[in-house]
Design an enzyme around this catalytic site. Sequence first.
Site, PDB file in Angstrom:
ATOM      1  N   LEU A   1      22.806 -44.295 -58.905  1.00 48.14           N
ATOM      2  CA  LEU A   1      24.244 -44.536 -58.880  1.00 48.14           C
ATOM      3  C   LEU A   1      24.758 -44.255 -57.474  1.00 48.14           C
ATOM      4  O   LEU A   1      24.278 -43.351 -56.793  1.00 48.14           O
ATOM      5  CB  LEU A   1      24.974 -43.617 -59.869  1.00 48.14           C
ATOM      6  CG  LEU A   1      24.711 -43.828 -61.364  1.00 48.14           C
ATOM      7  CD1 LEU A   1      25.529 -42.834 -62.179  1.00 48.14           C
ATOM      8  CD2 LEU A   1      25.016 -45.251 -61.791  1.00 48.14           C
ATOM      9  N   ASP A   2      25.762 -45.028 -57.039  1.00 51.98           N
ATOM     10  CA  ASP A   2      26.412 -44.744 -55.764  1.00 51.98           C
ATOM     11  C   ASP A   2      26.991 -43.329 -55.786  1.00 51.98           C
ATOM     12  O   ASP A   2      27.288 -42.783 -56.846  1.00 51.98           O
ATOM     13  CB  ASP A   2      27.538 -45.752 -55.505  1.00 51.98           C
ATOM     14  CG  ASP A   2      27.023 -47.169 -55.316  1.00 51.98           C
ATOM     15  OD1 ASP A   2      25.859 -47.327 -54.912  1.00 51.98           O
ATOM     16  OD2 ASP A   2      27.784 -48.112 -55.597  1.00 51.98           O
ATOM     17  N   ARG A   3      27.195 -42.770 -54.618  1.00 44.76           N
ATOM     18  CA  ARG A   3      27.672 -41.393 -54.510  1.00 44.76           C
ATOM     19  C   ARG A   3      28.938 -41.169 -55.329  1.00 44.76           C
ATOM     20  O   ARG A   3      29.079 -40.164 -56.018  1.00 44.76           O
ATOM     21  CB  ARG A   3      27.927 -41.049 -53.035  1.00 44.76           C
ATOM     22  CG  ARG A   3      28.503 -39.639 -52.835  1.00 44.76           C
ATOM     23  CD  ARG A   3      28.567 -39.293 -51.359  1.00 44.76           C
ATOM     24  NE  ARG A   3      29.475 -40.161 -50.632  1.00 44.76           N
ATOM     25  CZ  ARG A   3      30.781 -39.941 -50.489  1.00 44.76           C
ATOM     26  NH1 ARG A   3      31.345 -38.885 -51.043  1.00 44.76           N
ATOM     27  NH2 ARG A   3      31.531 -40.787 -49.802  1.00 44.76           N
TER      28      ARG A   3
END
Length: 352
Positions: free
Chosen positions: A134-136
């Site tokens: 997942l993106d940050r």
Amino acid sequence: MTIRIPAEYDGRLLRSYLKLTLGLSTAVLASLKNNEQGILVNGRRVTVRYVLRAGDLLELQDRDTEENATDHVIPCRLPLSVLYEDDHVIVLNKPADMPTHPSHGHLCDTLANALAYRYAEASEPFVFRPLGRLDRNTSGIVIAGKTRAASGCLGRSLKNGNVTKRYVAILQGEMPLDGLTHTLEAPLLHPTDTGIRRTVAEPGTESAVYAKTLYRVLAVGGGHTLVLCQPVTGRTHQLRAHFSYLGYPILGDDIYGMTSPLINRHALHALSLSFPLPFSLMDAAREDTPAPLTGACPEHPLNLPTPDGYLHTWAPLPDDMALLLDQFFPTAPIPKEHPTVRNLLCLYPIAN
């Protein structure tokens, strides 16, 4: 891993059972064969040419050791929310503002660091094997295999279309509330002059990758839209790029839209994940045609295995998004509690 051989596998070659039933990869099999204690039947080392008998006790030494443990992830004491764990997988609820993997500038604040600390405290070897990332600033579910064999099994389930991940997102602008499932097939391109940003390309564009998203509009209000969405393909920034392409960027997305005073990150949350637990399905489920996904019906528990061999997981909505749902969509099916999520995914299915 310890397995009591069922009667239906009496007379079958061990090699066939390991590869076709358990779905072990060639690399994992080679590792087991080279280990003195790698493959035991009834306490004795055997070759893969062994003929199985009903009731045999098969033991596979598939746990990580200090020799193959990850040594470049620094254990750090960070918040870690575990949704489910067994001998093969661990399912985590990643908060926003936490990268999945260490990278330049993020060596001690990632999900991998938090998990490394958990394993260090338990004096267990640690290898980080997430199924995707997942993106940050995307919150929600991340699953990781605890062994090479389990990780390979998860990867094959993903390739065969047996893994279904659903997100909720709040978009800028009001989309039509038509009750339909929409399909967006738009290839994504990563131009060299756009940093990490992806752009939608014309079909057939060189270097563009196929990307498919399914979505349903759940509610509109206050100039915003609540959507339930499923990335059929798992491309980098897929949902962010696709909704921006439609003209409804995710709220707070500083790359594909604009920042917002309402939320200090993009309003995207990995709400649920349904997948077959490693080694829970038999041969029929490992053929080219994926096993049917029964879905998270109201009678099925969430974050507990179900009789069909699947795990239907759910990650509670973080406070920043829950507050926005209360503000803009007071009559929407708000996914805050288990019964609501079950009903949400059952009443608003997203199907291929």
